[in-house]
Design an enzyme around this catalytic site. Structure first.
Site, PDB file in Angstrom:
ATOM      1  N   CYS A 153       0.825  -1.205   0.000  1.00  0.00           N
ATOM      2  CA  CYS A 153       0.000   0.000   0.000  1.00  0.00           C
ATOM      3  C   CYS A 153       0.862   1.258   0.000  1.00  0.00           C
ATOM      4  O   CYS A 153       1.703   1.440   0.887  1.00  0.00           O
ATOM      5  CB  CYS A 153      -0.911  -0.006   1.225  1.00  0.00           C
ATOM      6  SG  CYS A 153      -1.796   1.539   1.505  1.00  0.00           S
TER       7      CYS A 153
ATOM      8  N   TRP B 108      -7.928  -6.868   4.643  1.00  0.00           N
ATOM      9  CA  TRP B 108      -6.532  -7.190   4.947  1.00  0.00           C
ATOM     10  C   TRP B 108      -6.456  -8.309   5.977  1.00  0.00           C
ATOM     11  O   TRP B 108      -7.034  -8.218   7.047  1.00  0.00           O
ATOM     12  CB  TRP B 108      -5.812  -5.966   5.493  1.00  0.00           C
ATOM     13  CG  TRP B 108      -5.799  -4.770   4.585  1.00  0.00           C
ATOM     14  CD1 TRP B 108      -6.444  -3.589   4.778  1.00  0.00           C
ATOM     15  CD2 TRP B 108      -5.086  -4.630   3.354  1.00  0.00           C
ATOM     16  NE1 TRP B 108      -6.180  -2.725   3.750  1.00  0.00           N
ATOM     17  CE2 TRP B 108      -5.348  -3.333   2.850  1.00  0.00           C
ATOM     18  CE3 TRP B 108      -4.244  -5.472   2.615  1.00  0.00           C
ATOM     19  CZ2 TRP B 108      -4.813  -2.856   1.658  1.00  0.00           C
ATOM     20  CZ3 TRP B 108      -3.707  -5.008   1.424  1.00  0.00           C
ATOM     21  CH2 TRP B 108      -3.989  -3.715   0.961  1.00  0.00           C
TER      22      TRP B 108
ATOM     23  N   LYS C  28     -14.679   2.105   6.225  1.00  0.00           N
ATOM     24  CA  LYS C  28     -13.653   1.361   5.503  1.00  0.00           C
ATOM     25  C   LYS C  28     -12.639   0.764   6.474  1.00  0.00           C
ATOM     26  O   LYS C  28     -12.481   1.238   7.603  1.00  0.00           O
ATOM     27  CB  LYS C  28     -12.953   2.295   4.513  1.00  0.00           C
ATOM     28  CG  LYS C  28     -12.364   3.523   5.193  1.00  0.00           C
ATOM     29  CD  LYS C  28     -11.795   4.507   4.190  1.00  0.00           C
ATOM     30  CE  LYS C  28     -11.217   5.701   4.939  1.00  0.00           C
ATOM     31  NZ  LYS C  28     -10.537   6.637   4.053  1.00  0.00           N
ATOM     32  N   PHE C  29     -11.957  -0.256   6.033  1.00  0.00           N
ATOM     33  CA  PHE C  29     -10.942  -0.937   6.853  1.00  0.00           C
ATOM     34  C   PHE C  29      -9.594  -0.810   6.157  1.00  0.00           C
ATOM     35  O   PHE C  29      -9.191  -1.684   5.401  1.00  0.00           O
ATOM     36  CB  PHE C  29     -11.299  -2.414   7.046  1.00  0.00           C
ATOM     37  CG  PHE C  29     -12.702  -2.651   7.506  1.00  0.00           C
ATOM     38  CD1 PHE C  29     -13.638  -3.213   6.658  1.00  0.00           C
ATOM     39  CD2 PHE C  29     -13.091  -2.305   8.790  1.00  0.00           C
ATOM     40  CE1 PHE C  29     -14.939  -3.435   7.076  1.00  0.00           C
ATOM     41  CE2 PHE C  29     -14.384  -2.517   9.218  1.00  0.00           C
ATOM     42  CZ  PHE C  29     -15.324  -3.079   8.361  1.00  0.00           C
ATOM     43  N   THR C  30      -8.917   0.294   6.391  1.00  0.00           N
ATOM     44  CA  THR C  30      -7.700   0.598   5.643  1.00  0.00           C
ATOM     45  C   THR C  30      -6.444   0.487   6.503  1.00  0.00           C
ATOM     46  O   THR C  30      -6.501   0.421   7.733  1.00  0.00           O
ATOM     47  CB  THR C  30      -7.769   2.021   5.077  1.00  0.00           C
ATOM     48  OG1 THR C  30      -7.847   2.951   6.163  1.00  0.00           O
ATOM     49  CG2 THR C  30      -8.979   2.203   4.181  1.00  0.00           C
ATOM     50  N   VAL C  31      -5.329   0.457   5.835  1.00  0.00           N
ATOM     51  CA  VAL C  31      -4.021   0.638   6.453  1.00  0.00           C
ATOM     52  C   VAL C  31      -3.407   1.894   5.845  1.00  0.00           C
ATOM     53  O   VAL C  31      -3.759   2.256   4.715  1.00  0.00           O
ATOM     54  CB  VAL C  31      -3.113  -0.581   6.219  1.00  0.00           C
ATOM     55  CG1 VAL C  31      -3.564  -1.766   7.037  1.00  0.00           C
ATOM     56  CG2 VAL C  31      -3.035  -0.958   4.739  1.00  0.00           C
TER      57      VAL C  31
ATOM     58  N   GLU D 176      -5.054   8.012   9.072  1.00  0.00           N
ATOM     59  CA  GLU D 176      -4.766   8.938   7.973  1.00  0.00           C
ATOM     60  C   GLU D 176      -3.249   9.060   7.833  1.00  0.00           C
ATOM     61  O   GLU D 176      -2.566   9.618   8.697  1.00  0.00           O
ATOM     62  CB  GLU D 176      -5.398  10.296   8.233  1.00  0.00           C
ATOM     63  CG  GLU D 176      -4.976  11.411   7.289  1.00  0.00           C
ATOM     64  CD  GLU D 176      -5.095  11.049   5.830  1.00  0.00           C
ATOM     65  OE1 GLU D 176      -4.076  11.160   5.121  1.00  0.00           O
ATOM     66  OE2 GLU D 176      -6.188  10.634   5.401  1.00  0.00           O
ATOM     67  N   SER D 177      -2.711   8.539   6.741  1.00  0.00           N
ATOM     68  CA  SER D 177      -1.254   8.428   6.599  1.00  0.00           C
ATOM     69  C   SER D 177      -0.545   9.769   6.673  1.00  0.00           C
ATOM     70  O   SER D 177       0.551   9.865   7.251  1.00  0.00           O
ATOM     71  CB  SER D 177      -0.913   7.736   5.280  1.00  0.00           C
ATOM     72  OG  SER D 177      -1.329   8.507   4.167  1.00  0.00           O
TER      73      SER D 177
END
Length: 317
Positions: free
Chosen positions: A53, A86, A122-125, A140-141
């Site tokens: 990602c 993920w 959502k299920f984010t990295v 939040e990156s």
């Protein structure tokens, strides 16, 4: 949805009525800061990431640049995304993936439900996790990068603490670059790749290459986008560039040109960072990258055939 669900539908994507792609906003936006419930502490925080990602890649680079490896631990998920999102290595033992020893989760989504029961987003990295409170701090990156840049300086050697990748004197210039790189390049390749109509695709891919032309002019004869030093602007552009020829040219149809074939200044800048700065090279795994884009996103690649090239992945200096 089935286990062969596309990456475009398991993370943070949304199709608009006109067929264009729009990335959803991040949900958890707390910050690590002195005097708050999330105090900067050594070994209190943990990063959940996917090596494939680009947004997670930003945080891994910053963690390495700042020398935070012993301060903030990490777990890596499998790049093979299915119906449940993920997965950790106990579900999919992809080489380089980890078991979640902190929460014993099988999927990233379990961390979201643990933080907020009934969560329907959502299920984010990346996920920045607080070991003490057992909750997500931030997903939040761009905000995680800035926390890593400043909030743990009192735990690291002075030479690492002195590195500032969002310096006051360059912030306006950095912000200006981020303002067009993010929508037109970082998200632009996704807008092209996930477009649901010909018109939406054509508009998006033109935006991508107009922005690349702009970046090329900025980087001619320069090592960095702003000033004479590495900043977060470089990190944010670089994570897309390192994936461009490997994934976006093919799977996302961003094929007006390649970086190595059409953008000599960008290509040299990218290669210098990759070969001369271990924070960039060590956080890049091309097997994970190609598996995510060609295996997880079946649209346009129903056989899940993963390309061998380009060869080499990054040209030598």
């Amino acid at each position: 949805m089935s286990a062969t669900q596309d990456v475009s539908r398991t993370s943070d994507t949304k199709a608009e009525e006109n067929g264009s792609f729009k990335r959803k906003n991040s949900t958890f936006r707390s910050c690590i800061s002195r005097g708050t419930e999330f105090e900067p502490e050594a070994n209190r925080y943990h990063l959940y990431v996917c090596l494939a990602c680009p947004w997670a890649n930003r945080t891994l680079i910053m963690r390495k640049l700042k020398g935070l490896e012993d301060i903030i631990s990490i777990s890596i998920v499998s790049p093979r995304m299915g119906a449940d999102g993920w997965a950790f290595a106990n579900v999919d033992a992809f080489p380089g993936a980890d078991v979640d020893t902190l929460n014993n989760a099988s999927y990233i989504k379990e961390l979201y439900f643990k933080t907020q029961p009934g969560y329907d987003g959502k299920f984010t990295v990346p996920v920045l996790w607080d070991k003490k409170l057992g909750v997500i701090v931030n997903n939040e990156s761009s905000e995680i990068m800035r926390m890593l840049n400043t909030e743990f300086n009192h735990f690291i050697p002075a030479e690492k603490a002195a590195f500032d990748f969002y310096p006051e004197e360059l912030r306006s210039e950095i912000d200006e670059i981020n303002a067009w790189v993010n929508p037109n390049i970082n998200s632009g390749v996704y807008r092209a790749g996930f477009a649901a109509t010909q018109e939406a695709y054509e508009a998006a891919v033109k935006d991508v290459f107009e922005a690349l032309d702009k970046a090329e002019k900025i980087l001619e004869g320069k090592d960095y986008l702003t000033g004479d030093r590495l900043t977060e602007a470089d990190i944010r552009l670089w994570v897309t560039m390192i994936r461009f020829d490997v994934a976006y040219v093919g799977q996302f149809k961003c094929n007006f040109n390649t970086i190595r074939g059409g953008y000599p200044a960008i290509n040299l800048w990218m290669r210098k960072l990759y070969w001369n700065n271990d924070a960039f090279k060590s956080s890049t795994d091309f097997d994970h990258i190609k598996t995510l884009y060609y295996w997880s996103q079946k649209t346009g690649n129903s056989t899940r055939t993963i390309p061998l090239g380009p060869i080499p992945h990054v040209l030598p200096l």
